[in-house]
Enzyme design. Sequence first.
Site, PDB file in Angstrom:
ATOM      1  N   HIS A 281      43.800  37.517  34.157  1.00  0.00           N
ATOM      2  CA  HIS A 281      42.653  38.564  33.764  1.00  0.00           C
ATOM      3  C   HIS A 281      43.807  40.136  33.975  1.00  0.00           C
ATOM      4  O   HIS A 281      44.353  39.964  35.154  1.00  0.00           O
ATOM      5  CB  HIS A 281      41.659  38.835  34.038  1.00  0.00           C
ATOM      6  CG  HIS A 281      41.269  39.282  35.598  1.00  0.00           C
ATOM      7  ND1 HIS A 281      41.115  40.459  36.056  1.00  0.00           N
ATOM      8  CD2 HIS A 281      41.107  38.474  36.835  1.00  0.00           C
ATOM      9  CE1 HIS A 281      40.931  40.795  37.203  1.00  0.00           C
ATOM     10  NE2 HIS A 281      41.102  39.361  37.681  1.00  0.00           N
TER      11      HIS A 281
ATOM     12  N   ASP B   5      44.604  42.163  42.581  1.00  0.00           N
ATOM     13  CA  ASP B   5      43.460  41.664  41.754  1.00  0.00           C
ATOM     14  C   ASP B   5      43.313  42.585  40.470  1.00  0.00           C
ATOM     15  O   ASP B   5      42.602  43.600  40.346  1.00  0.00           O
ATOM     16  CB  ASP B   5      42.163  41.719  42.473  1.00  0.00           C
ATOM     17  CG  ASP B   5      41.064  41.145  41.606  1.00  0.00           C
ATOM     18  OD1 ASP B   5      41.180  40.425  40.773  1.00  0.00           O
ATOM     19  OD2 ASP B   5      39.757  41.373  41.790  1.00  0.00           O
TER      20      ASP B   5
ATOM     21  N   GLU C 176      37.417  40.808  32.535  1.00  0.00           N
ATOM     22  CA  GLU C 176      36.853  39.689  33.674  1.00  0.00           C
ATOM     23  C   GLU C 176      36.063  40.237  34.735  1.00  0.00           C
ATOM     24  O   GLU C 176      35.068  39.673  35.101  1.00  0.00           O
ATOM     25  CB  GLU C 176      38.365  39.178  34.349  1.00  0.00           C
ATOM     26  CG  GLU C 176      38.041  37.969  35.061  1.00  0.00           C
ATOM     27  CD  GLU C 176      37.720  38.307  36.382  1.00  0.00           C
ATOM     28  OE1 GLU C 176      37.467  37.430  37.194  1.00  0.00           O
ATOM     29  OE2 GLU C 176      37.715  39.458  36.802  1.00  0.00           O
ATOM     30  N   GLU C 177      36.368  41.628  35.162  1.00  0.00           N
ATOM     31  CA  GLU C 177      35.584  41.917  36.056  1.00  0.00           C
ATOM     32  C   GLU C 177      34.139  42.185  35.839  1.00  0.00           C
ATOM     33  O   GLU C 177      33.010  42.433  36.657  1.00  0.00           O
ATOM     34  CB  GLU C 177      36.273  43.362  36.839  1.00  0.00           C
ATOM     35  CG  GLU C 177      37.652  43.079  37.229  1.00  0.00           C
ATOM     36  CD  GLU C 177      37.648  42.361  38.687  1.00  0.00           C
ATOM     37  OE1 GLU C 177      36.709  42.035  39.149  1.00  0.00           O
ATOM     38  OE2 GLU C 177      38.988  42.248  39.420  1.00  0.00           O
TER      39      GLU C 177
ATOM     40  N   ASP D 231      44.563  34.023  39.615  1.00  0.00           N
ATOM     41  CA  ASP D 231      43.805  35.458  39.680  1.00  0.00           C
ATOM     42  C   ASP D 231      43.981  35.495  41.351  1.00  0.00           C
ATOM     43  O   ASP D 231      43.406  34.711  42.154  1.00  0.00           O
ATOM     44  CB  ASP D 231      42.269  35.013  39.229  1.00  0.00           C
ATOM     45  CG  ASP D 231      41.408  36.399  39.534  1.00  0.00           C
ATOM     46  OD1 ASP D 231      42.082  37.303  40.052  1.00  0.00           O
ATOM     47  OD2 ASP D 231      40.469  36.326  39.134  1.00  0.00           O
TER      48      ASP D 231
ATOM     49  N   HIS E 138      38.590  44.497  45.846  1.00  0.00           N
ATOM     50  CA  HIS E 138      37.708  45.656  44.848  1.00  0.00           C
ATOM     51  C   HIS E 138      37.833  46.928  45.492  1.00  0.00           C
ATOM     52  O   HIS E 138      36.733  47.770  45.540  1.00  0.00           O
ATOM     53  CB  HIS E 138      36.497  44.983  44.540  1.00  0.00           C
ATOM     54  CG  HIS E 138      36.679  43.945  43.620  1.00  0.00           C
ATOM     55  ND1 HIS E 138      35.154  43.286  43.109  1.00  0.00           N
ATOM     56  CD2 HIS E 138      37.367  43.357  42.917  1.00  0.00           C
ATOM     57  CE1 HIS E 138      35.496  42.638  42.253  1.00  0.00           C
ATOM     58  NE2 HIS E 138      36.929  42.398  42.046  1.00  0.00           N
TER      59      HIS E 138
END
Length: 438
Positions: free
Chosen positions: A125, A137, A171-172, A200, A287
């Site tokens: 992603h 990420d 994706e998130e 990922d 994140h």
Amino acid sequence: MSLSVSRRLAAVTAFAVAGLIASTAPAALAAPTAVTAAPTPPDIPLANVKAHLSQLSTIAANNGGNRAHGRAGYKASIDYVKAKLDAAGFTTTLQTFTSSGATGYNLIADWPGGDPNSVLMAGAHLDSVTSGAGINDNGSGSAAVLETALAVSRAGLQPTKHLRFGWWGAEELGLVGSKYYVNNLPTAERAKFSGYLNFDMIGSPNPGYFVYDDDPTIEQTFKNYYAGLGVPTEIETEGDGRSDHASFKNVGIPVGGLFTGASNTKSSAQAQKWGGTAGQAFDRCYHSSCDNTANINDTALDRNADAIAYAIWNLGAGTPVPPGPSFESTTDVNIPDSPAAAVSSPITVSGVAGNAPATTKVDVNIVHTYRGDLVVDLVAPDGTVYNLHNRSGGSADNLVQSYTVNASSEVANGVWNLRVKDAAAQDVGYVNSWKITF
């Protein structure tokens, strides 16, 4: 390795039962995996992968600090990847979808050639969360897949399977882009997939080395790569079902992949095995706004990028090789508990002309109550050691596995040994049988 008393009793009981069964009927070998000959995979230059990460970082900085779905930074990221692939000779397709009121994009890149009825796909992603640039990420997976695709082009690879690469949007927000792609594949097209490989978060700053345990062939391919480095792996559980492979798995497509960890904490045992800091998250910036270019472990990123190429070359460009003569030992060899020395089970090979092939196949059947304690090597007649298994598999019992070894530098005839050492105390077992096929 320490186990609870109850676990130990269960293990000893299991071993006793296994021993009784083995005394009347040898354990069956695992179903043979297809033996293939593949071109030598390239080393993926870490500098090239990091150059892509630098570009993604710059894109985020120029577009509000992120590369999230529906934001200008995501579209600029897609445009960057697409331009690289177009210039390298891929056929690219930009797929659009709508999520949360905004247009999203998937990028699909097909390499010409290969069997159109057998598609091997690798993907990652490309979107970040809104709080940061998303360099681990998932710039890490996106950049490594991109550089592997470019390596396919540089090599002029002529794969046996059709190679496809994908970069997913949103994706998130719940695997939105990959679900859209899979849901819009006709059933007949889904049936053509031999596998989907997902990457990922593969450069976490306090990394673990985790392998998806979904499709056995794909899983073993990655394990073989890491066994060649002498790096133990563990089964991936933290992200199970939380990344884009789930979209493919849910419609019956075989999947696999790699992961270096997110917010879970690295244990003392894992730090001892892999280095890094125990008691700290694999990625403290998961994140978060600090997921920037400083949030990458170069060694993990380099290893995993090379692992992607290893899988693409071996799964996508291998050709079946007819098996040659086989030699087998069915003599039980007890494996003493640690700290005893390693034991060997010999096989004398004769009548085979020349050297062993690059696809020498070794089938191993070891009864043991804790295969995570075992180090298993193939020792050639001249003493060269080929590691097959290095303390992976955790607390599972028994090691019944097929391995493919490039032993092409070895004369085939002579005494080959399967060498086994129990590297931790309190578990018992024996070599039930093993076979070498040229």
